[in-house]
Write a protein that holds these residues in place. Sequence first.
Motif, PDB file in Angstrom:
ATOM      1  N   ARG A  52       1.134   1.798 -26.142  1.00  0.00           N
ATOM      2  CA  ARG A  52       0.364   0.728 -26.776  1.00  0.00           C
ATOM      3  C   ARG A  52      -0.876   1.292 -27.482  1.00  0.00           C
ATOM      4  NH1 ARG A  52       0.795  -4.471 -26.450  1.00  0.00           N
ATOM      5  NH2 ARG A  52       1.872  -4.456 -24.443  1.00  0.00           N
ATOM      6  N   ALA A  53      -1.555   2.253 -26.884  1.00  0.00           N
ATOM      7  CA  ALA A  53      -2.740   2.857 -27.516  1.00  0.00           C
ATOM      8  C   ALA A  53      -2.355   3.551 -28.823  1.00  0.00           C
ATOM      9  CB  ALA A  53      -3.403   3.846 -26.561  1.00  0.00           C
ATOM     10  N   GLN A  54      -1.207   4.202 -28.836  1.00  0.00           N
ATOM     11  CA  GLN A  54      -0.742   4.848 -30.068  1.00  0.00           C
ATOM     12  C   GLN A  54      -0.388   3.801 -31.116  1.00  0.00           C
ATOM     13  OE1 GLN A  54      -0.956   8.162 -30.687  1.00  0.00           O
ATOM     14  NE2 GLN A  54      -0.495   7.512 -32.753  1.00  0.00           N
ATOM     15  N   ALA A  55       0.227   2.701 -30.691  1.00  0.00           N
ATOM     16  CA  ALA A  55       0.555   1.615 -31.629  1.00  0.00           C
ATOM     17  C   ALA A  55      -0.718   1.024 -32.221  1.00  0.00           C
ATOM     18  CB  ALA A  55       1.368   0.537 -30.922  1.00  0.00           C
ATOM     19  N   LEU A  56      -1.763   0.913 -31.413  1.00  0.00           N
ATOM     20  CA  LEU A  56      -3.045   0.416 -31.917  1.00  0.00           C
ATOM     21  C   LEU A  56      -3.592   1.366 -32.977  1.00  0.00           C
ATOM     22  CD1 LEU A  56      -5.418  -1.620 -31.731  1.00  0.00           C
ATOM     23  CD2 LEU A  56      -6.351  -0.158 -29.909  1.00  0.00           C
ATOM     24  N   ALA A  57      -3.520   2.652 -32.708  1.00  0.00           N
ATOM     25  CA  ALA A  57      -4.003   3.642 -33.680  1.00  0.00           C
ATOM     26  C   ALA A  57      -3.235   3.546 -34.990  1.00  0.00           C
ATOM     27  CB  ALA A  57      -3.880   5.048 -33.100  1.00  0.00           C
ATOM     28  N   GLU A  58      -1.929   3.403 -34.900  1.00  0.00           N
ATOM     29  CA  GLU A  58      -1.110   3.278 -36.108  1.00  0.00           C
ATOM     30  C   GLU A  58      -1.450   2.001 -36.859  1.00  0.00           C
ATOM     31  OE1 GLU A  58       2.892   3.712 -34.666  1.00  0.00           O
ATOM     32  OE2 GLU A  58       2.512   5.761 -34.002  1.00  0.00           O
ATOM     33  N   THR A  59      -1.683   0.934 -36.128  1.00  0.00           N
ATOM     34  CA  THR A  59      -2.026  -0.347 -36.734  1.00  0.00           C
ATOM     35  C   THR A  59      -3.350  -0.267 -37.475  1.00  0.00           C
ATOM     36  OG1 THR A  59      -0.829  -1.533 -35.025  1.00  0.00           O
ATOM     37  CG2 THR A  59      -2.495  -2.776 -36.220  1.00  0.00           C
ATOM     38  N   LEU A  60      -4.307   0.452 -36.910  1.00  0.00           N
ATOM     39  CA  LEU A  60      -5.644   0.531 -37.501  1.00  0.00           C
ATOM     40  C   LEU A  60      -5.801   1.677 -38.499  1.00  0.00           C
ATOM     41  CD1 LEU A  60      -7.775  -0.214 -34.315  1.00  0.00           C
ATOM     42  CD2 LEU A  60      -7.160  -1.782 -36.171  1.00  0.00           C
ATOM     43  N   ALA A  61      -4.736   2.401 -38.760  1.00  0.00           N
ATOM     44  CA  ALA A  61      -4.826   3.583 -39.628  1.00  0.00           C
ATOM     45  C   ALA A  61      -5.430   3.274 -40.992  1.00  0.00           C
ATOM     46  CB  ALA A  61      -3.445   4.215 -39.786  1.00  0.00           C
ATOM     47  N   GLY A  62      -5.147   2.126 -41.563  1.00  0.00           N
ATOM     48  CA  GLY A  62      -5.682   1.796 -42.883  1.00  0.00           C
ATOM     49  C   GLY A  62      -7.006   1.075 -42.844  1.00  0.00           C
ATOM     50  N   ALA A  63      -7.559   0.885 -41.669  1.00  0.00           N
ATOM     51  CA  ALA A  63      -8.782   0.090 -41.529  1.00  0.00           C
ATOM     52  C   ALA A  63     -10.070   0.891 -41.714  1.00  0.00           C
ATOM     53  CB  ALA A  63      -8.808  -0.599 -40.163  1.00  0.00           C
ATOM     54  N   ALA A  80      -8.872   3.791 -26.802  1.00  0.00           N
ATOM     55  CA  ALA A  80      -9.584   3.990 -28.074  1.00  0.00           C
ATOM     56  C   ALA A  80      -9.329   5.353 -28.707  1.00  0.00           C
ATOM     57  CB  ALA A  80     -11.090   3.814 -27.848  1.00  0.00           C
ATOM     58  N   GLU A  81      -9.070   6.371 -27.907  1.00  0.00           N
ATOM     59  CA  GLU A  81      -9.008   7.750 -28.412  1.00  0.00           C
ATOM     60  C   GLU A  81      -8.006   7.980 -29.541  1.00  0.00           C
ATOM     61  OE1 GLU A  81      -8.707  10.021 -24.792  1.00  0.00           O
ATOM     62  OE2 GLU A  81     -10.890  10.130 -24.607  1.00  0.00           O
ATOM     63  N   PRO A  82      -6.771   7.479 -29.473  1.00  0.00           N
ATOM     64  CA  PRO A  82      -5.863   7.759 -30.601  1.00  0.00           C
ATOM     65  C   PRO A  82      -6.375   7.206 -31.934  1.00  0.00           C
ATOM     66  CG  PRO A  82      -4.601   7.060 -28.685  1.00  0.00           C
ATOM     67  CD  PRO A  82      -6.059   6.825 -28.380  1.00  0.00           C
ATOM     68  N   ALA A  83      -6.917   5.999 -31.938  1.00  0.00           N
ATOM     69  CA  ALA A  83      -7.446   5.414 -33.183  1.00  0.00           C
ATOM     70  C   ALA A  83      -8.679   6.174 -33.647  1.00  0.00           C
ATOM     71  CB  ALA A  83      -7.771   3.939 -32.985  1.00  0.00           C
ATOM     72  N   ALA A  84      -9.557   6.518 -32.728  1.00  0.00           N
ATOM     73  CA  ALA A  84     -10.764   7.260 -33.087  1.00  0.00           C
ATOM     74  C   ALA A  84     -10.408   8.643 -33.618  1.00  0.00           C
ATOM     75  CB  ALA A  84     -11.695   7.376 -31.879  1.00  0.00           C
ATOM     76  N   VAL A 123     -13.657  -2.062 -30.620  1.00  0.00           N
ATOM     77  CA  VAL A 123     -14.280  -2.190 -29.309  1.00  0.00           C
ATOM     78  C   VAL A 123     -13.170  -2.391 -28.289  1.00  0.00           C
ATOM     79  CG1 VAL A 123     -15.842  -3.533 -27.852  1.00  0.00           C
ATOM     80  CG2 VAL A 123     -16.364  -3.212 -30.280  1.00  0.00           C
ATOM     81  N   VAL A 124     -13.130  -1.529 -27.281  1.00  0.00           N
ATOM     82  CA  VAL A 124     -12.134  -1.640 -26.221  1.00  0.00           C
ATOM     83  C   VAL A 124     -12.852  -2.007 -24.937  1.00  0.00           C
ATOM     84  CG1 VAL A 124     -10.279  -0.499 -24.968  1.00  0.00           C
ATOM     85  CG2 VAL A 124     -10.700   0.094 -27.359  1.00  0.00           C
ATOM     86  N   GLY A 125     -12.464  -3.143 -24.381  1.00  0.00           N
ATOM     87  CA  GLY A 125     -13.100  -3.634 -23.160  1.00  0.00           C
ATOM     88  C   GLY A 125     -12.090  -3.939 -22.078  1.00  0.00           C
ATOM     89  N   HIS A 126     -12.424  -4.919 -21.262  1.00  0.00           N
ATOM     90  CA  HIS A 126     -11.638  -5.299 -20.095  1.00  0.00           C
ATOM     91  C   HIS A 126     -11.351  -6.798 -20.149  1.00  0.00           C
ATOM     92  CE1 HIS A 126     -12.620  -1.393 -18.236  1.00  0.00           C
ATOM     93  NE2 HIS A 126     -13.775  -1.556 -18.882  1.00  0.00           N
ATOM     94  N   SER A 127     -10.441  -7.250 -19.297  1.00  0.00           N
ATOM     95  CA  SER A 127     -10.082  -8.672 -19.306  1.00  0.00           C
ATOM     96  C   SER A 127     -11.296  -9.560 -19.034  1.00  0.00           C
ATOM     97  CB  SER A 127      -8.986  -8.960 -18.283  1.00  0.00           C
ATOM     98  OG  SER A 127      -9.422  -8.658 -16.969  1.00  0.00           O
ATOM     99  N   ASN A 128     -12.263  -9.051 -18.302  1.00  0.00           N
ATOM    100  CA  ASN A 128     -13.450  -9.851 -17.991  1.00  0.00           C
ATOM    101  C   ASN A 128     -14.611  -9.618 -18.955  1.00  0.00           C
ATOM    102  OD1 ASN A 128     -13.988  -7.265 -17.061  1.00  0.00           O
ATOM    103  ND2 ASN A 128     -15.071  -7.956 -15.238  1.00  0.00           N
ATOM    104  N   THR A 129     -14.446  -8.741 -19.955  1.00  0.00           N
ATOM    105  CA  THR A 129     -15.520  -8.524 -20.928  1.00  0.00           C
ATOM    106  C   THR A 129     -15.124  -8.888 -22.358  1.00  0.00           C
ATOM    107  OG1 THR A 129     -14.954  -6.178 -21.329  1.00  0.00           O
ATOM    108  CG2 THR A 129     -16.540  -6.660 -19.551  1.00  0.00           C
ATOM    109  N   VAL A 130     -13.853  -8.769 -22.699  1.00  0.00           N
ATOM    110  CA  VAL A 130     -13.412  -9.030 -24.071  1.00  0.00           C
ATOM    111  C   VAL A 130     -13.764 -10.450 -24.535  1.00  0.00           C
ATOM    112  CG1 VAL A 130     -11.345  -9.331 -25.525  1.00  0.00           C
ATOM    113  CG2 VAL A 130     -11.685  -7.212 -24.241  1.00  0.00           C
ATOM    114  N   PRO A 131     -13.452 -11.504 -23.766  1.00  0.00           N
ATOM    115  CA  PRO A 131     -13.810 -12.844 -24.250  1.00  0.00           C
ATOM    116  C   PRO A 131     -15.315 -13.007 -24.503  1.00  0.00           C
ATOM    117  CG  PRO A 131     -12.204 -13.010 -22.493  1.00  0.00           C
ATOM    118  CD  PRO A 131     -12.656 -11.579 -22.533  1.00  0.00           C
TER     119      PRO A 131
END
Length: 171
Positions: A52-63, A80-84, A123-131
């Motif tokens: 999933r982290a790699q998929a996030l990086a691929e998704t954000l590649a053009g951002a 966060a590391e793969p996207a960063a 920004v990568v957080g947790h279930s109790n911080t993201v909202p």
Amino acid sequence: MTLLRLLMLIACLATALPAHAHDGIVVVVVRHAEKDDDDKVDPSLAGSGEVRAQALAETLAGARLDLAIATQYRRTRQTAEPAASAAGIPVTLRPVDAANAATHAGDLARELRALPPGSTALVVGHSNTVPGIVEALSGKPAMPMPETEYDRYTVVLLDADGAARVITSRY
């Protein structure tokens, strides 16, 4: 939402970014990916979380990421590391703990709103911080996030006039 639809959404946002390049900030807020059970206090990502982290990086590649923020925990950093890394930037740590839990979201929102116009942040957080982070950024209520949810992402578009638009979906 399928990964293809998410990629199309991000591509549309990336295409639209030049119109906002001088007056807006884009913040992508996600929960860390699936965690392993290797450590009760600070687990790393499970195999599915790494995918999933790699998929996030691929998704954000053009951002064109300018900033990637994670908490002090391995699972957020590893998400966060793969996207960063793909963007050529380090992961910036913003610890959250009992001492700052009440102010963490607001402090982070102020920091993000102060970025230069045209910036894009993850920004990568947790279930109790993201909202709370989404709400602090947008000024709009955010849906609670159950402990079992790993596939929600929220894009907050911050206009120069302070207005915020929120796009929430799944990947």
